[in-house]
Design an enzyme around this catalytic site. Structure first.
Site, PDB file in Angstrom:
ATOM      1  N   LYS A 110       3.947   1.867  -3.739  1.00 34.40           N
ATOM      2  CA  LYS A 110       3.634   3.155  -3.124  1.00 34.40           C
ATOM      3  C   LYS A 110       3.395   4.244  -4.180  1.00 34.40           C
ATOM      4  CE  LYS A 110       4.628   1.747   1.178  1.00 34.40           C
ATOM      5  NZ  LYS A 110       5.124   0.387   1.026  1.00 34.40           N
TER       6      LYS A 110
HETATM    7  C1  LIG Z   1       5.022  -0.746   1.796  1.00 30.01           C
HETATM    8  C2  LIG Z   1       5.291  -2.051   1.147  1.00 30.01           C
HETATM    9  C3  LIG Z   1       4.615  -3.215   1.530  1.00 30.01           C
HETATM   10  C4  LIG Z   1       3.598  -3.222   2.654  1.00 30.01           C
HETATM   11  O1  LIG Z   1       2.455  -2.481   2.305  1.00 30.01           O
HETATM   12  P1  LIG Z   1       1.451  -1.969   3.465  1.00 30.01           P
HETATM   13  O2  LIG Z   1       0.458  -1.141   2.778  1.00 30.01           O
HETATM   14  O3  LIG Z   1       2.313  -1.192   4.412  1.00 30.01           O
HETATM   15  O4  LIG Z   1       0.889  -3.177   4.092  1.00 30.01           O
HETATM   16  C5  LIG Z   1       4.892  -4.389   0.858  1.00 30.01           C
HETATM   17  N1  LIG Z   1       5.816  -4.435  -0.131  1.00 30.01           N
HETATM   18  C6  LIG Z   1       6.484  -3.337  -0.516  1.00 30.01           C
HETATM   19  C7  LIG Z   1       7.499  -3.468  -1.592  1.00 30.01           C
HETATM   20  C8  LIG Z   1       6.253  -2.108   0.095  1.00 30.01           C
HETATM   21  O5  LIG Z   1       6.926  -1.023  -0.288  1.00 30.01           O
END
Ligand SMILES: *Cc1c(COP(=O)(O)O)cnc(C)c1O
Length: 485
Positions: A110
């Site tokens: 993120k």
């Molecule tokens: C948010 C997240 C995901 C999923 O990503 P999306 O974009 O919501 O599909 C997978 N792994 C981690 C560690 C995340 O923080």
């Protein structure tokens, strides 16, 4: 480049307007009107720096000046934005390629978008909301919340409010959020799961009366969730960057296709891979990996999306999602606004929808808890590398379906964020909190040192203790934003 709503209203928006609005007035998500071709030679791709690459891609979408774009990417993908070294290194471990997206300040992918979103928001606000206060609302399944807090804390003219599911995040994730400092940062636990939190936040955006009252006080709501186009667009760059590194190290030849396996929750990360492919990146297959909450797996195998099922709390909490927002964008691109709107109306009414997807653009896979844990152990025994639980879902799922092409597994978090589960998978020991973190450091023998941002986390003061009911989100937002006025 214009942006449209996935639900077919005629209005067109600039990227900056879309970033400030977050969600279109008809409840749809903003999508680019078409996919721009990204023209870059393989020679240039091989040597370009991450910020420069991200800037070139963003410039295809944003109504920003070159100077504004440079400011965004050079601030975000640097020590100022929490990146001390290469933001997205590609590694080869135990015979598999990993695109490591967890080197930002909150140790999950993120950060790749949320380190730059505050700059995108500030510049967009200058164009569309000069003199207003921006309130960034965010529902989190664990990682978005802290990444958004870290990005927006202390930013002038902005307040950030984060809602997380009370029992649905890891210990480290909870502590990262509840210890967040900054006068403009607010964090509340929701008595419910992630879908409840996400629904509550979306309801705030679509409450016109509330938005009018806030506007009168000079407050504009926006979102740091992946429903915001400003989250999605910065994620395209690392797929190109992965390709660049495969070229640079001679793993592939120019133009050779590679595949990506993406651990998926809200479908934002994999959607960015899909965008990269549409823009010309030589991609073979996109593998969409789910954990036991395999609503997406079922959707892509059966052409029916059905959220009417129990939500399991798994060891990969950031994927514990049944209503996956960005699928709406994928529907728009593959079957058009009319059908996408019908699907979303049906989802709102019945919790499900059926669609006919023309082609198999994505191959779904999944792995349950036992398979995920064995994968962590297998990779550790083979290479000494400790994968986090989300990465392991992708690794284990891919093994079941891959047809042997060059696959890059998108590694979305540091194993330290889920250290209790990772230790348990590797050694069977039950540990928690700081003990789990220290134990993981021992097990990995210095090859994966404890990230500096986790040091002393369990000694920090808990600053945010509010718990709200799933129906109390609106009231909390209004009272938080209008307090003291
Ligand atoms: C948010 C997240 C995901 C999923 O990503 P999306 O974009 O919501 O599909 C997978 N792994 C981690 C560690 C995340 O923080």
């Amino acid at each position: 480049m214009n942006f449209l709503s996935t639900r077919g209203s005629r209005e067109k928006y600039s990227a900056s307007a879309a970033i400030i609005k977050g969600l279109a007035d008809d409840g749809g998500l903003f999508v680019p009107e078409h996919f721009p071709k990204f023209d870059i030679s393989f020679n240039e791709l091989k040597t370009i720096s991450y910020p420069a690459l991200a800037g070139k891609i963003l410039s295809l979408f944003l109504d920003f000046t070159p100077e504004e774009i440079a400011l965004c990417v050079n601030s975000a993908y640097s020590p100022l934005g929490g990146f001390e070294a290469d933001p997205a290194p590609l590694t080869k471990r135990g015979g598999a390629y990993f695109l490591e997206l967890f080197h930002g300040r909150t140790l999950a992918f993120k950060d790749m978008a949320l380190s730059v979103l505050p700059y995108l928001t500030q510049i967009s606000a200058k164009k569309h909301a000069a003199g207003k206060e921006i309130a960034v609302l965010t529902a989190t399944s664990g990682d978005t919340g802290k990444a958004a807090l870290a990005g927006f804390a202390g930013v002038n003219g902005v307040k950030i409010i984060v809602f997380y599911p009370k029992d649905g995040v890891s210990d480290v994730q909870r502590l990262q959020m509840t210890t967040q400092e900054g006068e403009n940062a607010f964090v509340a636990a929701v008595d419910g799961n992630f879908d409840d939190a996400q629904r509550g936040v979306k309801a705030v955006f679509s409450d016109r009366e509330l938005n009018r009252r806030l506007n009168e006080r000079g407050i504009i709501l926006t979102s740091a969730n992946s429903i915001n186009a400003g989250r999605l667009l910065p994620q395209i760059a690392y797929y190109y960057y992965a390709y660049a590194q495969m070229l640079r190290t001679g793993e592939i030849s120019e133009g050779e296709k590679i595949s990506f396996c993406v651990p998926t929750g809200n479908f934002g990360n994999i959607l960015a891979a899909y965008y990269a492919k549409q823009m010309g990146l030589p991609v073979d297959t996109l593998y969409c990996a789910s954990n036991s909450n395999k609503v997406l797996y079922d959707f892509f195998t059966e052409n029916e999306y059905d959220a009417n099922r129990e939500l399991y709390l798994t060891a990969s909490p950031s994927m514990d999602i049944l209503v996956s927002s960005n699928v709406e964008r994928f529907l728009f691109h593959s079957i058009g606004a009319y059908a996408a709107k019908a699907a979303m109306d049906s989802l709102a009414k019945t919790g499900k929808y059926g669609v006919k997807l023309n082609e198999r653009e994505l191959i779904p896979c999944f792995s349950d808890e036992a398979e995920t844990f064995s994968a962590i152990k297998e990779m550790f025994d083979k290479s000494g590398f400790a994968m986090d639980t989300h990465t392991a879902v992708a690794y284990a799922g891919l093994k079941k379906v891959s047809h042997g092409e060059k696959n890059v597994i998108v590694s979305t978090a540091s194993a330290y964020k889920f250290a209790d589960h990772v230790v348990s998978a590797i050694s069977g020991e039950k540990t928690r909190g700081a003990d789990a973190i220290n134990r993981l450091a021992e097990l990995t023998e210095g090859k994966q040192p404890i990230p500096a941002s986790l040091a002393g986390l369990d000694q920090k003061e808990i600053l945010h203790k509010t718990v709200v009911g799933a129906n109390g989100i609106k009231e909390y937002v209004e009272s938080t934003l209008t307090f003291n006025e």
